[in-house]
Design a protein around this motif. Structure first.
Motif, short mmCIF file in Angstrom:
data_model
loop_
_atom_site.label_atom_id
_atom_site.label_comp_id
_atom_site.label_asym_id
_atom_site.label_seq_id
_atom_site.Cartn_x
_atom_site.Cartn_y
_atom_site.Cartn_z
N ASP A 1 -26.38 25.42 2.63
CA ASP A 1 -25.29 24.72 2.04
C ASP A 1 -24.67 23.61 2.65
O ASP A 1 -24.26 22.69 1.96
N ALA A 2 -24.69 23.75 3.98
CA ALA A 2 -24.04 22.64 4.75
C ALA A 2 -24.71 22.37 6.30
O ALA A 2 -25.03 23.20 6.19
N TYR A 3 -24.57 21.05 6.43
CA TYR A 3 -25.20 20.75 7.76
C TYR A 3 -24.18 19.98 8.81
O TYR A 3 -23.26 19.34 8.49
N GLN A 4 -24.37 20.35 9.90
CA GLN A 4 -23.78 19.65 10.90
C GLN A 4 -24.65 19.34 12.18
O GLN A 4 -25.59 20.09 12.44
N GLY A 5 -24.50 17.88 12.80
CA GLY A 5 -25.35 18.01 13.81
C GLY A 5 -25.66 16.33 14.10
O GLY A 5 -25.10 15.58 13.17
N TRP A 6 -26.22 15.91 15.20
CA TRP A 6 -26.44 14.37 15.53
C TRP A 6 -27.02 13.78 14.31
O TRP A 6 -26.69 12.30 14.41
N LEU A 7 -27.89 14.31 13.52
CA LEU A 7 -28.44 13.40 12.31
C LEU A 7 -27.43 12.91 11.37
O LEU A 7 -27.44 11.63 10.92
N PHE A 8 -26.23 13.35 11.52
CA PHE A 8 -25.20 12.85 10.51
C PHE A 8 -24.12 12.37 11.40
O PHE A 8 -23.55 11.09 11.16
N SER A 9 -23.57 12.97 12.67
CA SER A 9 -22.54 12.36 13.49
C SER A 9 -22.45 13.17 14.58
O SER A 9 -22.60 14.47 14.65
N ARG A 10 -22.32 12.65 15.81
CA ARG A 10 -21.94 13.10 16.95
C ARG A 10 -20.41 13.65 16.58
O ARG A 10 -19.73 13.26 15.96
N PRO A 11 -19.87 14.77 17.59
CA PRO A 11 -18.40 14.75 17.76
C PRO A 11 -17.88 13.66 18.14
O PRO A 11 -18.54 12.85 19.17
N PRO B 1 -18.13 16.31 11.77
CA PRO B 1 -18.46 16.57 10.12
C PRO B 1 -19.76 17.75 10.04
O PRO B 1 -20.43 17.46 10.58
N VAL B 2 -19.11 18.46 9.21
CA VAL B 2 -20.04 19.49 8.31
C VAL B 2 -20.23 19.06 7.19
O VAL B 2 -19.18 18.66 6.24
N VAL B 3 -21.39 18.44 6.77
CA VAL B 3 -21.59 17.79 5.30
C VAL B 3 -22.58 18.54 4.30
O VAL B 3 -23.24 19.41 4.52
N GLY B 4 -22.16 18.33 3.11
CA GLY B 4 -22.88 19.03 1.98
C GLY B 4 -24.33 17.98 1.73
O GLY B 4 -24.44 17.12 2.37
N VAL B 5 -24.96 18.54 0.83
CA VAL B 5 -26.29 18.24 0.63
C VAL B 5 -26.24 16.68 0.37
O VAL B 5 -26.96 15.77 0.47
N ASP B 6 -25.23 16.38 -0.38
CA ASP B 6 -24.87 14.92 -0.86
C ASP B 6 -24.19 14.12 0.37
O ASP B 6 -24.01 12.74 -0.05
N GLY B 7 -24.15 14.38 1.52
CA GLY B 7 -23.48 13.65 2.51
C GLY B 7 -21.98 13.91 2.62
O GLY B 7 -21.34 13.21 3.38
N THR B 8 -21.26 14.58 1.47
CA THR B 8 -19.74 14.36 1.36
C THR B 8 -19.43 15.35 2.68
O THR B 8 -19.93 16.65 2.79
N VAL B 9 -18.35 14.65 3.46
CA VAL B 9 -17.68 15.62 4.44
C VAL B 9 -16.98 17.03 3.79
O VAL B 9 -16.10 16.62 3.38
N GLN B 10 -17.42 18.09 4.16
CA GLN B 10 -16.67 19.16 3.51
C GLN B 10 -15.41 19.35 4.66
O GLN B 10 -14.46 20.13 4.08
N THR B 11 -16.03 19.77 5.89
CA THR B 11 -15.18 20.32 7.07
C THR B 11 -15.53 19.49 8.11
O THR B 11 -16.44 18.75 8.27
N ALA B 12 -14.57 19.53 9.05
CA ALA B 12 -14.75 19.02 10.61
C ALA B 12 -14.50 19.99 11.75
O ALA B 12 -13.43 20.67 11.65
N GLU B 13 -15.26 20.18 12.33
CA GLU B 13 -15.18 21.19 13.43
C GLU B 13 -14.58 20.87 14.75
O GLU B 13 -14.93 19.67 15.14
N ALA B 14 -13.41 21.09 14.95
CA ALA B 14 -12.48 20.69 16.52
C ALA B 14 -13.35 21.21 17.62
O ALA B 14 -13.73 22.25 17.60
N LEU B 15 -13.58 20.12 18.59
CA LEU B 15 -14.47 20.63 19.74
C LEU B 15 -13.57 20.02 20.83
O LEU B 15 -13.18 19.17 20.99
#
Ligand code: C2E
Ligand code: MG
Ligand code: MG
Ligand code: MG
Length: 284
Positions: free
Chosen positions: A253-263, A46-60
């Motif tokens: 604007d948006a955040y991606q990383g293990w703090l929020f979720s691993r792939p 997940p790529v999340v907004g400041v409020d934690g809403t998932v905006q996008t997901a990166e396929a890996l």
């Protein structure tokens, strides 16, 4: 005597070389087969907004290898490159990721976008627009849910025709992201002309934002520039609450990383979405 030992060493060395070349060819054959038989798999982060809403997901992409376990991209993308399989791999990922995205729940009324990394099938390829268009049509998802990530190095010195291809897709609603920004050589002046709506700050600058003044300066400069050019800015590799707070402070604007979720695998990702916004650390 010394000569004989020397000769022995040479033939040992070339034996090792042949063995490793053999292994490479073998792996390449297995990869070709995996591609043909849906033997690769995608994880989604997940790529999340400041409020934690998932905006996008990166396929890996991942390769569940029969003898070697789950292989990360680092372990087999060079093999794909070597074997001229990168375009085909990108095609497979594009189709599979978009199809998967068509099954995602929409708990907040706003469908989550899907981001795909492209390194073989890139703008400029005569097939590029058709391949993307077909994947969108096949999946049935809306154009504006598609994000295409390209590394900075693929974007230096784009011929006119390449920009036109990007423009065609942008006009339909597709967004382009410059991946690993800050690691390549594209000048800021080039970026100004580029039809890329998203800038992803590379993990290597994110990791130091809390304690390394020069990493902080890079992150802040990239965000300021992105904002000045009307682009949106994503930080990748966010692992700690401190990094998040500092990045939030400079206006990412948006955040991606293990703090929020691993792939995570597709099923798990659907479950994550169904739960609603992800936890965001509080300030202080
Ligand atoms: P990328 O596009 O920059 O993807 C982000 C990488 O950072 C991923 O590594 C992800 O697992 C990792 N990551 C995410 N959050 C964190 C974090 O908080 N900390 C750390 N240390 N790492 C984090 P991954 O999955 O190993 O992919 C590596 C690279 O391989 C990607 O970098 C991308 O360039 C390439 N790649 C991955 N999947 C594909 C694909 O389907 N097609 C193509 N062409 N390239 C791909
Ligand atoms: Mg990426
Ligand atoms: Mg990246
Ligand atoms: Mg990166």
């Amino acid at each position: 005597e010394a000569k004989r030992r020397g000769a022995g060493r040479v033939s040992l060395a070339s034996a090792a070389l042949i063995a490793s070349a053999d292994r490479q060819v073998h792996l390449e054959g297995q990869l070709r087969e995996a591609l043909a038989k849906d033997g690769l798999t995608l994880h989604f982060q997940p790529v999340v907004g400041v409020d934690g809403t998932v905006q996008t997901a990166e396929a890996l992409v991942r390769w569940p290898h029969p003898d070697r376990g789950m292989l990360a991209p680092d372990a087999f993308l060079p093999v794909a490159e070597q074997g001229d399989l990168m375009r085909e791999l990108d095609r497979w990922v594009l189709r599979t990721a978009l199809r998967e995205a068509s099954t995602w729940p929409v708990p907040n009324g706003k469908p989550v976008a899907v981001a795909v990394n492209l390194s073989g099938l890139v703008p400029g390829d005569p097939d590029f627009v058709d391949a993307v268009s077909n994947a969108v049509a096949e999946s049935g998802i809306a154009w504006d849910r598609v994000v295409l990530e390209l590394v900075e190095t693929a974007l230096v010195d784009l011929p006119c025709k390449t920009m036109q291809q990007m423009d065609i897709l942008v006009a339909k609603g597709v967004r382009f992201a410059v991946d690993d920004f800050g690691t390549g050589y594209s000048s800021l002046a080039r970026l100004k002309d580029l039809p890329a709506q998203i800038i992803k700050v590379d993990r290597r600058f994110v990791s130091g934002v809390g304690n390394d003044p020069s990493d902080f300066a890079v992150a802040r400069a990239v965000v300021d520039m992105a904002r000045a050019m009307g682009r949106s800015c994503v930080a990748e590799g966010v692992e700690t609450a401190t990094q998040f707070h500092v990045l939030h402070g400079v206006g990412v604007d948006a955040y991606q990383g293990w703090l929020f979720s691993r792939p995570v695998p597709p099923r798990e990702f659907r479950a994550v979405l169904a739960l609603g916004p992800l936890h965001v650390p509080r300030a202080g």
